[in-house]
Write an enzyme that holds these catalytic residues in place. Structure first.
Site, PDB file in Angstrom:
ATOM      1  CG  HIS A   1      21.439  27.290  34.958  1.00  0.00           C
ATOM      2  ND1 HIS A   1      21.185  28.601  35.202  1.00  0.00           N
ATOM      3  CD2 HIS A   1      20.042  26.644  34.932  1.00  0.00           C
ATOM      4  CE1 HIS A   1      19.861  28.620  35.244  1.00  0.00           C
ATOM      5  NE2 HIS A   1      19.243  27.468  35.461  1.00  0.00           N
TER       6      HIS A   1
ATOM      7  CB  CYS B   1      13.648  33.105  36.288  1.00  0.00           C
ATOM      8  SG  CYS B   1      15.148  32.115  36.866  1.00  0.00           S
TER       9      CYS B   1
HETATM   10  N1  PLP Z   1      13.695  27.397  41.129  1.00  0.00           N
HETATM   11  C1  PLP Z   1      14.347  28.445  41.587  1.00  0.00           C
HETATM   12  C2  PLP Z   1      14.425  28.645  43.087  1.00  0.00           C
HETATM   13  C3  PLP Z   1      15.189  29.127  40.666  1.00  0.00           C
HETATM   14  O1  PLP Z   1      15.877  30.111  41.405  1.00  0.00           O
HETATM   15  C4  PLP Z   1      14.983  28.813  39.493  1.00  0.00           C
HETATM   16  C5  PLP Z   1      15.827  29.510  38.417  1.00  0.00           C
HETATM   17  O2  PLP Z   1      16.190  30.869  38.723  1.00  0.00           O
HETATM   18  C6  PLP Z   1      14.054  27.888  38.997  1.00  0.00           C
HETATM   19  C7  PLP Z   1      13.502  27.240  40.017  1.00  0.00           C
HETATM   20  C8  PLP Z   1      13.912  27.499  37.505  1.00  0.00           C
HETATM   21  O3  PLP Z   1      15.426  26.640  37.000  1.00  0.00           O
HETATM   22  P1  PLP Z   1      15.750  26.404  35.873  1.00  0.00           P
HETATM   23  O4  PLP Z   1      16.434  27.846  35.113  1.00  0.00           O
HETATM   24  O5  PLP Z   1      16.692  25.383  35.764  1.00  0.00           O
HETATM   25  O6  PLP Z   1      14.411  26.129  34.878  1.00  0.00           O
END
Ligand code: PLP
Length: 377
Positions: free
Chosen positions: A200, A324
């Protein structure tokens, strides 16, 4: 006039229309379980095989080195837990500016008795080889450093860090969630052992990603169950999303030079126009070498949350830090780690432009920031 401007592409991206079209048949007609031997499942199986091949070729990997997961978080968990469970006595080294998918996994591993060491970045957000050399030893099992930071965009010297790790007999993993599909990545040239990615973030669907695991790397399975993904990651494959991910990645990689030039120009225009506004005191974080379009700005004496909400009222989506982490309103661990001055730290927003943004979007963002900050001054 109010418009809608999506400028939070580091949080997630719009699904590519071609990717969506490729996904549709696997949701409606070719819904067979790819593990079944009958002919109805043949198309699903083939879709899976082709997608693995496509993704591998985008990174210069081999198809059997690509393992499908539910996204970046799962890939990060698997890389760290799958390696540390082999040998709990040798340390893991990571950095202070990783995403919480790495930091919280590291904390869980520490609780299980495995030592974890955290590398500090420079003020520009770079993890240097000197910092790694000072802390690594023959007792290091794994080094995990993200290839680009999600909050300030800094691109890390992955090849150099990987070379240091290998010199000490350690494995090297990179969380490349922010960089896959946005900058060129050749896993063989970089020499990395594991890489996490999430669809995504590169115009693919949500809830799907992959972990690249170099042939011969010792790692335990993350999900126990069926024999999917060579017995290392159990669970019926999400064929439609996997096909969509492969289509989106292939398209972004084919257009990477064009997209980079286009997005960098938008970024340049935004920063040039912002600089021309009199009376606004701000810093741009993350140094010079950042992911195209990832613009972290700290406005002195301002409140980032207030800026976000006022921009939202004007139809503009940006972020204060890591999307996140939107439920946590505490000061960003990344901005603290880069020692951003206290008078700037709370006034930080991240504008992340993508291939669907336009110069009109940039003009509107700058104009609205100007109105908000100059009126509240
Ligand atoms: N690692 C990084 C650097 C991210 O920016 C993110 C999401 O923002 C993630 C991991 C987590 O990815 P996912 O949303 O696919 O779990």
């Amino acid at each position: 006039m109010k418009r809608f401007v999506y400028a939070d592409n580091a949080a997630t991206t719009q699904l590519d229309k071609d990717a969506f079209e490729e996904m549709k048949p696997y949701l409606l007609e070719e819904y067979g379980n790819a593990s079944q031997p009958y002919s109805f499942s043949r198309k699903a199986k083939l879709g899976l095989k082709e997608a693995r091949k496509t993704i591998a070729s985008c990174l210069n990997a081999s198809p059997e080195e690509i393992f499908f997961t539910s996204g970046g978080t799962e890939s990060d968990n698997w890389a760290l837990k799958g390696v540390s469970s082999y040998d709990k006595t040798r340390a893991i080294i990571t950095s202070e500016i990783e995403h919480h998918a790495i930091l919280n996994t590291s904390a869980a591993i520490e609780k299980m008795g495995c030592p974890v060491v955290y590398l500090a970045p420079t003020e520009e957000g770079v993890i240097t080889t000197d910092v790694l050399k000072a802390l690594i030893s023959s007792n290091t099992k794994l080094v995990s450093v993200m290839s680009a930071n999600n909050e300030v965009g800094t691109i890390q010297p992955i090849k150099e860090l990987c070379d240091v790790a290998h010199k000490y007999g350690a494995l090297f993993h990179t969380d490349a969630v922010q960089s896959v599909g946005h900058i060129k990545i050749d896993v063989k040239h970089l020499g990395i052992d594991m890489l996490s990615a999430s669809a995504h973030k590169f115009n693919g669907p949500k809830g799907i990603g992959f972990l690249y695991i170099k042939n011969g790397t010792q790692i335990n399975p993350y999900m126990s169950g069926g024999s999917q993904e060579s017995g290392l990651r159990a669970g019926t494959e999400n064929v439609a999303s996997i096909v969509g991910m492969a289509t989106a990645l292939k398209k972004n990689i084919e257009q990477i030079s064009f997209n980079t030039t286009y997005i960098k120009e938008l970024e340049h225009q935004l920063l040039t126009k912002l600089r021309k506004i009199k009376g606004i005191d701000y810093k741009k974080n993350g140094g010079e070498n950042t992911i195209p379009g990832n613009i972290s700005l700290s406005f002195r004496g301002q409140d980032g949350e207030m800026l976000l909400h006022r921009l939202d009222l004007r139809g503009i989506c940006v972020s204060t830090g890591s999307a996140c982490d939107s439920v946590n309103t505490h000061t960003s661990h990344v901005l603290q780690a880069i020692n951003l001055d206290k008078s700037y730290i709370n006034g930080t927003i991240r504008i992340s432009l993508g291939k669907h943004n336009t110069i009109e979007d940039v003009d509107y963002i700058v104009e609205e920031i100007k109105k908000i900050i100059c009126i509240s001054a």
